[in-house]
Scaffold this motif. Structure first.
Motif, PDB file in Angstrom:
ATOM      1  N   LEU A 121       0.893  -1.075   0.064  1.00  0.00           N
ATOM      2  CA  LEU A 121       0.034  -0.107  -0.136  1.00  0.00           C
ATOM      3  C   LEU A 121       0.908   1.135  -0.070  1.00  0.00           C
ATOM      4  N   ALA A 122       0.552   2.088  -1.161  1.00  0.00           N
ATOM      5  CA  ALA A 122       1.459   3.314  -1.169  1.00  0.00           C
ATOM      6  C   ALA A 122       0.723   4.521  -0.596  1.00  0.00           C
ATOM      7  N   VAL A 123       0.855   5.182   0.500  1.00  0.00           N
ATOM      8  CA  VAL A 123       0.325   6.343   1.070  1.00  0.00           C
ATOM      9  C   VAL A 123       0.598   7.624   0.379  1.00  0.00           C
ATOM     10  N   ARG A 124      -0.260   8.353  -0.052  1.00  0.00           N
ATOM     11  CA  ARG A 124      -0.119   9.455  -0.806  1.00  0.00           C
ATOM     12  C   ARG A 124      -0.313  10.819  -0.319  1.00  0.00           C
ATOM     13  N   ASP A 125       0.476  11.978  -0.438  1.00  0.00           N
ATOM     14  CA  ASP A 125       0.041  13.186   0.034  1.00  0.00           C
ATOM     15  C   ASP A 125      -0.164  14.004  -0.991  1.00  0.00           C
ATOM     16  N   ARG A 126      -0.542  13.797  -2.105  1.00  0.00           N
ATOM     17  CA  ARG A 126      -1.149  14.582  -3.116  1.00  0.00           C
ATOM     18  C   ARG A 126      -1.657  14.063  -4.345  1.00  0.00           C
ATOM     19  N   GLY A 127      -2.213  14.408  -5.185  1.00  0.00           N
ATOM     20  CA  GLY A 127      -2.763  13.776  -6.436  1.00  0.00           C
ATOM     21  C   GLY A 127      -4.213  13.300  -6.139  1.00  0.00           C
ATOM     22  N   THR A 128      -4.709  13.044  -7.207  1.00  0.00           N
ATOM     23  CA  THR A 128      -5.879  12.067  -7.214  1.00  0.00           C
ATOM     24  C   THR A 128      -5.815  11.120  -8.314  1.00  0.00           C
ATOM     25  N   PRO A 129      -6.100   9.810  -8.101  1.00  0.00           N
ATOM     26  CA  PRO A 129      -5.912   8.792  -8.803  1.00  0.00           C
ATOM     27  C   PRO A 129      -6.866   8.826 -10.218  1.00  0.00           C
ATOM     28  N   GLN A 130      -5.969   8.914 -11.170  1.00  0.00           N
ATOM     29  CA  GLN A 130      -6.604   8.959 -12.764  1.00  0.00           C
ATOM     30  C   GLN A 130      -7.350   7.704 -13.050  1.00  0.00           C
TER      31      GLN A 130
END
Length: 598
Positions: free
Chosen positions: A366-375
């Motif tokens: 699992l990759a935790v994100r801090d920006r962006g929105t899944p395309q």
């Protein structure tokens, strides 16, 4: 007219004893009346040893009671028989408690007499409710304290809940299942019809399964329950999105692009929020924004770009680098917050949760994100349009009101009257993108000169690609038949290469176990889609690709039928087939020629 007997209404007129006993639920009986009523049915006394059926047959209340005095009742599920006939204590076989309702006999339909109602808050028969027993078990019903609320919500005893009772109580909204709750008491008011429309959109778009492996067919196996869970959790504020499955796809220019594939249930939930935002965002979006909007599409943007390229000489081909991976959350949340009403706070809540949903990589981590929105998610296009509306559209309209543009999500084309103006606008846009946490792609962003017969200057770049179409100088024919060079869009070389690879992967010439009709059913949907999109402008650029399909058909005929391996015989067969069935293959409407020999 026959109607079903209501709850909590005093009975007037003709009504037999057994009908009253079947319809009424747990009653609230006064302590003073209990001993007398338990020994008497109508005007006749009953003994403890008498069977229940005999009590029913011999009771004739309607002959002695003009208006039946029911002292009140609740919804616990017992019968009036509990207080009218002692034989009920033995629980006659055939009557049992199932799912909160007494079953065991046929439900009858009786007419509701005129004036059967009573004033709210007053006890039937004019008696006061004071000193009445509120213990349901004493009346023969399920044991439940008077202070204990129902599972589906606390309701006042004796209150008229539903005018019509049927064998299946799910037909009308009067009584619900114990396991399901209604919109009362929910912190967020989300219409169920909105969830249903969101599901229909998700089904129309199809799509693959997410991290749970559940396909749309699996989701539909319990469609009612799954949609109810989505609505119930979203209305309660307890919906938490699962991780998004990351899928890498190759890009036309090299490298890979990461797409996020949510689960089917999460796509429905995201579509609910997207549809709630559309009503507001569609009224504020710029008229030159074409991405993921109703009644607008990529071909509309290409057509408008072609017209403006004929009017203005210079174009800025813009591309935001890794937009869906680098867009900042705080600014996107502010854009959403500025476009919701007070009753749509749930949209902001779930947008924050969707943005923070982790990505499950192909390896399982699992990759935790801090920006962006899944395309690839259902809500990402709306969020992207809303962000670019403030970051790009309004900025250009405010700072450069004379500049026109077409934008499709993060891909945009800006038209300028001179090269100097194009450089100024490009510098301002580069600075603006840095302010909002983005960056223009250094290789894909460029200034292009629209060269044709009328504009004969020179520049480093005289072509650009927008939405799969390559704009460059091309030969064209005027209305009078004369040829000229115009700045025209046509299918791009990258798109042609990708379609050619698809045709080659089909290996049509090896499908010798199929006939022509089966081949057409497999090929036509894809080829017709190419023709509808890439054939809108300068469709002659598609002809070489369509001739390749015909060549594969020729090779298929030679492998399937030995007699057609001779070229003359094949040409006679080919001419006969195309004349008899000119619409068998979609591309035969444009060309029936062959790209070459075997």
């Amino acid at each position: 007219m026959k109607v079903l007997w209501p709850f909590g209404v005093a009975l007037r007129g003709e009504a037999s004893n057994h009908l009253m006993l079947r319809w009424l639920k747990t009653v609230v009986v006064s302590d003073e009346e209990k001993a007398h009523k338990m020994r008497q049915v109508g005007t006749r006394k009953a003994s403890e040893s008498e069977p229940l059926s005999k009590c029913r047959k011999q009771s004739r209340w309607h002959q002695n009671l003009g208006a039946w005095g029911c002292p009140g009742m609740s919804l616990a599920g017992a019968r009036l028989l509990a207080r009218r006939c002692p034989a009920w204590r033995r629980r006659e076989s055939g009557l049992r408690l199932s799912r909160g309702t007494w079953e065991g006999g046929r439900r009858y339909r009786v007419p509701v007499p005129v004036g059967a109602g009573r004033a709210r808050g007053s006890a039937p028969g004019g008696r006061n409710r004071k000193a009445l027993s509120t213990v349901a078990a004493s009346a023969g019903g399920p044991a439940r304290s008077s202070g204990e609320a129902l599972v589906i919500g606390a309701e006042r005893r004796g209150r008229l809940i539903y005018w019509f009772v049927r064998t299946s109580n799910r037909v009308s909204p009067g009584r619900r299942r114990v396991s399901r709750s209604g919109p009362e008491g929910k912190p967020f008011q989300i219409p169920k019809q909105l969830v249903w429309e969101a599901y229909r959109r998700v089904k129309a778009n199809k799509g693959a399964a997410g991290v749970d492996g559940e396909s749309i067919a699996d989701f539909e196996s319990d469609l009612r329950g799954n949609l109810y869970k989505i609505w119930n959790r979203m209305s309660s504020g307890t919906y938490f999105p699962p991780p998004v499955m990351a899928v890498e796809i190759p890009k036309s220019g090299g490298g890979t692009r990461t797409l996020g594939v949510p689960t089917v249930a999460d796509r429905v939930a995201q579509t609910v929020a997207a549809m709630a935002l559309e009503a507001r965002t569609e009224s504020i979006f710029h008229e030159d924004s074409y991405g993921y909007r109703p009644r607008r599409g990529a071909l509309d943007a290409v057509a408008k770009c072609r017209l403006r390229c004929w009017k203005k000489d210079w174009v800025i081909d813009l591309d935001v680098q890794k937009f869906f991976d680098s867009v900042p959350w705080d600014l996107m949340v502010k854009a959403v917050e500025a476009n919701i009403t007070t009753s749509q706070k749930w949209v902001l809540l779930y947008v924050r949760r969707w943005l923070a949903a982790p990505l499950r990589q192909p390896g399982g981590t699992l990759a935790v994100r801090d920006r962006g929105t899944p395309q690839g998610s259902a809500v990402s296009p709306v969020l992207a349009n809303l962000f670019m509306h403030y970051a790009f559209d309004l900025f250009l309209a405010r700072e450069f009101p004379g500049v026109e543009f077409e934008r499709y999500a993060d891909d945009a084309v800006v038209h300028c009257a001179s090269e100097q103006e194009a450089r100024e606008v490009l510098a301002a846009l580069a600075s603006r993108m840095e302010e909002v946490g983005l960056r223009l792609h250094p290789a894909k962003t460029k200034i292009v000169y629209c060269k044709d017969d009328r504009r004969r200057g020179s520049h480093e770049h005289t072509s650009f690609t927008f939405l799969g179409y390559a704009f460059r100088p091309r030969g064209a024919r005027r209305a009078d038949g004369k040829m000229f060079t115009g700045f025209q869009p046509a299918v791009s070389p990258d798109a042609l290469k990708k379609m050619g690879q698809q045709v080659r992967q089909w290996r049509i010439h090896t499908w010798t176990g199929h006939d022509l009709n089966e081949l057409a059913a497999l090929v036509n949907p894809v080829v017709a889609g190419w023709m509808n999109y890439y054939g809108r402008f300068y469709r002659s650029q598609l002809y070489p690709l369509l001739r390749r399909v015909n060549t594969y058909l020729m090779r298929w005929a030679g492998k399937k039928y030995k007699r057609l391996r001779a070229y003359k015989r094949f040409t006679r067969w080919w001419s006969g087939v195309t004349e008899r069935e000119p619409r068998l293959f979609a591309h035969w409407a444009w060309t029936r020629e062959l790209a070459g020999l075997r």
